[in-house]
Design an enzyme around this catalytic site. Structure first.
Site, PDB file in Angstrom:
ATOM      1  N   PHE A  26       3.357  -5.661   2.216  1.00 38.44           N
ATOM      2  CA  PHE A  26       1.867  -5.725   3.541  1.00 38.44           C
ATOM      3  C   PHE A  26       1.191  -6.788   3.501  1.00 38.44           C
ATOM      4  CE2 PHE A  26      -2.299  -3.749   4.867  1.00 38.44           C
ATOM      5  CZ  PHE A  26      -1.563  -3.494   6.784  1.00 38.44           C
ATOM      6  N   SER A  94       6.036  -4.477  -3.800  1.00 38.06           N
ATOM      7  CA  SER A  94       4.847  -4.061  -2.965  1.00 38.06           C
ATOM      8  C   SER A  94       5.160  -2.483  -1.676  1.00 38.06           C
ATOM      9  CB  SER A  94       3.750  -4.907  -2.453  1.00 38.06           C
ATOM     10  OG  SER A  94       2.779  -3.888  -2.032  1.00 38.06           O
ATOM     11  N   MET A  95       5.329  -2.842  -0.800  1.00 38.81           N
ATOM     12  CA  MET A  95       5.656  -2.376   0.801  1.00 38.81           C
ATOM     13  C   MET A  95       6.734  -2.697   1.009  1.00 38.81           C
ATOM     14  SD  MET A  95       4.202  -2.381   4.971  1.00 38.81           S
ATOM     15  CE  MET A  95       4.674  -3.806   5.488  1.00 38.81           C
ATOM     16  N   ASP A 195      -1.960  -4.629 -12.373  1.00 42.25           N
ATOM     17  CA  ASP A 195      -2.351  -4.669 -11.041  1.00 42.25           C
ATOM     18  C   ASP A 195      -3.360  -4.322 -10.357  1.00 42.25           C
ATOM     19  OD1 ASP A 195      -1.414  -4.558  -7.745  1.00 42.25           O
ATOM     20  OD2 ASP A 195       1.066  -3.946  -8.485  1.00 42.25           O
ATOM     21  N   HIS A 225      -0.011  -8.172  -9.859  1.00 41.44           N
ATOM     22  CA  HIS A 225       0.975  -7.470  -8.093  1.00 41.44           C
ATOM     23  C   HIS A 225       2.136  -8.171  -7.790  1.00 41.44           C
ATOM     24  CE1 HIS A 225       1.278  -4.894  -5.068  1.00 41.44           C
ATOM     25  NE2 HIS A 225       1.744  -5.640  -4.240  1.00 41.44           N
TER      26      HIS A 225
END
Length: 265
Positions: A26, A94-95, A195, A225
């Site tokens: 994202f 992530s996303m 993270d 992250h």
């Protein structure tokens, strides 16, 4: 349509009959996964790393998109890979990990296995409540990009997060959480011990709810992250190659046995 930022372009490579779809995060872009994509391509695999709608240009464009647009893009790329390849794996950061999980839940056996790096499956509760009305009052919030421990590395992502898109992100992770029990594919999950964007409990949630029986969890000790650009990047690349090779070999073994039996007859 504003021009794509240099470095944020999608990546594609035609290789073997094994395909890999990579999904970025994202407010990020393919740049964060390009070294991973290039490593897989160098291993001879067919690779697709698309640019998600609203990303890789300017944050105002992202405000005009929703999670259905992001998912439609990876869904289309998966179908194209299935037309080209005998088997397809899906990877996400992530996303992008949330999108990979939704693809696995919806497409079943069409996805051979999934590799997740710091997958996002929750949204901060208070921020979610605030966005219900706040997205109509405030256009953007500070960015979340570039959470990297390694000096000299940089993620090409927006410095602002459009609040409307953040609200869409909240809706996406809700949908993904509901579908986690439908995920049955072999799973390799790598998450950073530290993270600052996605809490490690998101990975624990995935592991506790999926129905996969072939599961490998790896803790990344030296990365934040965006681990695909961080100290543990090479481990991610090597582990994902090994995961794909193992499952591909296991699928090909019965075919080789059947051919040998036929030839001996």
């Amino acid at each position: 349509m504003p021009p794509i930022l240099p470095g944020a372009e999608p990546f594609r490579h035609d290789g073997s009959s094994t395909g890999v779809l990579l999904c970025h995060g994202f407010t990020g872009s393919p740049q964060s996964l390009r070294p991973w994509a290039e490593d897989l391509a160098g291993h001879g695999l067919t690779v697709s790393l698309p640019l998600l709608p609203g990303h890789g240009t300017r944050w105002e464009e992202l405000a005009m998109t929703g999670w259905e647009d992001w998912y439609a893009t990876v869904d289309r790329e998966l179908r194209l890979l299935r037309d080209r390849c005998e088997r397809v794996f899906v990877c996400g950061l992530s996303m992008g990990g949330a999108l990979a999980l939704r693809l696995a839940a919806r497409h079943g056996a069409a996805v051979q296995g999934i590799v997740l790096v710091n997958p996002a499956t929750t949204f901060p509760r208070m921020q979610g409540y605030a966005l219900t009305l706040g997205r109509f009052l405030i256009r953007s919030a500070p960015g979340i990009a570039n959470d990297i421990a390694k000096t000299g590395r940089h993620e090409l992502g927006y410095d602002r997060v459009p609040t409307r898109a953040a609200y869409a992100m909240r809706d996406l992770v809700r949908v993904v959480r509901d579908d986690l029990p439908k995920v049955t594919q072999p799973l390799l999950l790598l998450h950073s011990r530290t993270d600052h964007v996605v809490p490690p409990t998101d990975s624990a949630l995935v592991l506790s709810r999926v129905s996969s029986t072939d599961v490998t969890e790896t803790v990344l000790e030296h990365s934040f992250h965006v681990a695909t650009l961080d100290h543990d990047a090479e481990q991610i690349f090597a582990d994902s190659r090994g995961f794909i090779d193992r499952l591909t070999a296991a699928e090909d073994a019965p075919l080789s046995t059947a051919r040998s039996a036929r030839d001996s007859a």
